[in-house]
Design a protein around this motif. Structure first.
Motif, PDB file in Angstrom:
ATOM      1  N   GLU A   1     -35.243-115.424 -81.558  1.00  0.00           N
ATOM      2  CA  GLU A   1     -35.446-114.210 -82.341  1.00  0.00           C
ATOM      3  C   GLU A   1     -35.271-112.931 -81.515  1.00  0.00           C
ATOM      4  O   GLU A   1     -35.637-111.848 -81.945  1.00  0.00           O
ATOM      5  CB  GLU A   1     -36.833-114.226 -82.990  1.00  0.00           C
ATOM      6  CG  GLU A   1     -37.014-115.331 -84.014  1.00  0.00           C
ATOM      7  CD  GLU A   1     -35.995-115.252 -85.135  1.00  0.00           C
ATOM      8  OE1 GLU A   1     -35.745-114.128 -85.636  1.00  0.00           O
ATOM      9  OE2 GLU A   1     -35.428-116.306 -85.516  1.00  0.00           O
ATOM     10  N   GLY A   2     -34.724-113.082 -80.312  1.00  0.00           N
ATOM     11  CA  GLY A   2     -34.394-111.910 -79.514  1.00  0.00           C
ATOM     12  C   GLY A   2     -35.406-111.506 -78.464  1.00  0.00           C
ATOM     13  O   GLY A   2     -35.221-110.499 -77.770  1.00  0.00           O
ATOM     14  N   ILE A   3     -36.476-112.267 -78.314  1.00  0.00           N
ATOM     15  CA  ILE A   3     -37.455-111.974 -77.254  1.00  0.00           C
ATOM     16  C   ILE A   3     -36.841-112.353 -75.913  1.00  0.00           C
ATOM     17  O   ILE A   3     -36.426-113.497 -75.705  1.00  0.00           O
ATOM     18  CB  ILE A   3     -38.760-112.761 -77.464  1.00  0.00           C
ATOM     19  CG1 ILE A   3     -39.406-112.413 -78.809  1.00  0.00           C
ATOM     20  CG2 ILE A   3     -39.728-112.505 -76.303  1.00  0.00           C
ATOM     21  CD1 ILE A   3     -39.911-111.007 -78.934  1.00  0.00           C
ATOM     22  N   ASP A   4     -36.777-111.399 -75.004  1.00  0.00           N
ATOM     23  CA  ASP A   4     -36.236-111.705 -73.670  1.00  0.00           C
ATOM     24  C   ASP A   4     -37.188-111.303 -72.548  1.00  0.00           C
ATOM     25  O   ASP A   4     -36.928-111.545 -71.378  1.00  0.00           O
ATOM     26  CB  ASP A   4     -34.872-111.052 -73.468  1.00  0.00           C
ATOM     27  CG  ASP A   4     -34.927-109.519 -73.451  1.00  0.00           C
ATOM     28  OD1 ASP A   4     -36.029-108.945 -73.617  1.00  0.00           O
ATOM     29  OD2 ASP A   4     -33.869-108.894 -73.270  1.00  0.00           O
ATOM     30  N   THR A   5     -38.308-110.658 -72.927  1.00  0.00           N
ATOM     31  CA  THR A   5     -39.297-110.220 -71.944  1.00  0.00           C
ATOM     32  C   THR A   5     -40.672-110.726 -72.364  1.00  0.00           C
ATOM     33  O   THR A   5     -41.102-110.484 -73.497  1.00  0.00           O
ATOM     34  CB  THR A   5     -39.310-108.684 -71.844  1.00  0.00           C
ATOM     35  OG1 THR A   5     -38.003-108.222 -71.477  1.00  0.00           O
ATOM     36  CG2 THR A   5     -40.328-108.215 -70.819  1.00  0.00           C
ATOM     37  N   PHE A   6     -41.328-111.443 -71.462  1.00  0.00           N
ATOM     38  CA  PHE A   6     -42.628-112.039 -71.762  1.00  0.00           C
ATOM     39  C   PHE A   6     -43.660-111.495 -70.774  1.00  0.00           C
ATOM     40  O   PHE A   6     -43.450-111.555 -69.559  1.00  0.00           O
ATOM     41  CB  PHE A   6     -42.571-113.557 -71.649  1.00  0.00           C
ATOM     42  CG  PHE A   6     -41.656-114.216 -72.646  1.00  0.00           C
ATOM     43  CD1 PHE A   6     -42.153-114.684 -73.857  1.00  0.00           C
ATOM     44  CD2 PHE A   6     -40.302-114.370 -72.378  1.00  0.00           C
ATOM     45  CE1 PHE A   6     -41.321-115.297 -74.785  1.00  0.00           C
ATOM     46  CE2 PHE A   6     -39.460-114.981 -73.302  1.00  0.00           C
ATOM     47  CZ  PHE A   6     -39.970-115.441 -74.516  1.00  0.00           C
ATOM     48  N   ILE A   7     -44.757-110.971 -71.329  1.00  0.00           N
ATOM     49  CA  ILE A   7     -45.848-110.471 -70.487  1.00  0.00           C
ATOM     50  C   ILE A   7     -47.082-111.323 -70.744  1.00  0.00           C
ATOM     51  O   ILE A   7     -47.607-111.338 -71.866  1.00  0.00           O
ATOM     52  CB  ILE A   7     -46.169-108.997 -70.779  1.00  0.00           C
ATOM     53  CG1 ILE A   7     -44.917-108.130 -70.618  1.00  0.00           C
ATOM     54  CG2 ILE A   7     -47.286-108.514 -69.853  1.00  0.00           C
ATOM     55  CD1 ILE A   7     -45.137-106.660 -70.980  1.00  0.00           C
TER      56      ILE A   7
END
Length: 311
Positions: free
Chosen positions: A264-270
């Motif tokens: 779904e386009g998430i490319d950065t995870f915090i």
């Protein structure tokens, strides 16, 4: 940069003093911790100055870890960084309920207090533990678990599955794994979580939410990914309550969750909260992803600076 997801740490990552400097230096965190302390007196002393043994008790772990996790999200928001989607690992999913707007922070904290107490009761009735099994074929491990009478419950990432069950059966599993020279890690949790042994706790939590109507349920304003389905939460109150209550006695499908978020386009995870367990999983699931962890002022400043430079 694409989209950002906040990930909320689960039980086992806790330690005494977690979240202390965020509490002391971020106004939004300090204020909400005061609200939480009024709801459950003694939580802050357990969290900031308690012993490891005290924090390991599920009834204490869950409220304390909830605060440590949400502190990082509040600190990020105070610096203009908000998520496009959220997911939490086990109890971390309750934090995600708050950050996505399904529950108010206060009601989410009340929910996690009740959840922790119910799971503590269940764990005392059915003594159990959990182990992470490393680099073993999934089908072979599932077959071994069936033979021994334990449950593969957390599908964390390629090469790591957590198994849960009664203590004596977990010991049998560990013996079999040792004989096959398969590595495993004993987890710092106090019960056979995410198994049918938690069914009573699950039903009681559902009953409280449905019958007593103690929580004002709203539709999430950003995608909130479910541990059970690895897909976004339902939008109706009944489906939401079923999702967060049945999660207690169901598997955590974390690997599929991260894959679906990426689609779904998430490319950065915090990762919000103590430790770097979840970012470690993400690195193995999606090697190209940008991963960060915020657990204190130093890590907060580093993440804020880097993301704002990329904006």
């Amino acid at each position: 940069m694409g989209k950002i997801a906040f990930l909320f740490a689960g039980q086992g990552s806790q330690y005494p003093g977690m979240g202390k400097d965020l509490f002391e230096k971020i106004n939004e965190v300090h204020d909400f911790f005061g609200v939480a302390e009024a709801i459950r007196p003694g939580t802050l002393s357990q969290m900031l100055a308690g012993t490891e043994a005290e924090l390991k008790r599920t009834e204490n772990t869950q409220p304390c870890l909830f605060l440590a996790d949400i502190a990082s999200a509040l600190a990020l928001a105070s610096n203009g960084i908000t998520p496009d989607a959220v997911a939490g690992f086990s109890l971390g999913e309750v934090v995600a309920l708050a950050v996505s707007g399904v529950l108010s922070k206060e009601n989410a904290f009340k929910l996690v207090c009740k959840r922790g107490a119910l799971m503590q009761d269940a764990a005392e009735k059915e003594k159990g533990s959990m182990v992470a099994v490393l680099k073993m074929d999934k089908s072979e491990l599932e077959e071994m678990c069936s033979e021994v009478g334990v449950f593969p419950v957390n599908y964390n990432c390629p090469g790591q599955i957590v198994v849960s069950g009664k203590d004596e059966r977990i010991e049998k599993l560990k013996e079999k794994l040792s004989n096959k020279k398969v590595r495993f890690i004993q987890l710092s949790v106090g019960g056979p979580f995410h198994t049918p042994y938690m069914k009573e706790a699950s039903e009681e939590l559902k009953k409280e939410a449905e019958i007593n109507m103690l929580y004002n349920i709203n539709k999430s304003y950003i995608p909130l990914y479910s541990n059970m389905t690895a897909k976004p939460y339902p939008t109706d109150a009944e489906g939401i309550i079923q999702s967060f209550s049945e999660q207690i006695s169901s598997s955590v499908n974390w690997e599929d969750t991260i894959k679906n978020m990426t689609k779904e386009g998430i490319d950065t995870f915090i990762e919000c909260g103590p430790g770097k367990t979840l970012t470690g999983f993400v690195k193995r699931i999606v090697p190209q992803a940008r991963i960060y962890n915020v657990c204190d002022i130093e890590s907060l400043k580093a993440v804020v600076e880097e993301l704002k430079n990329d904006a």
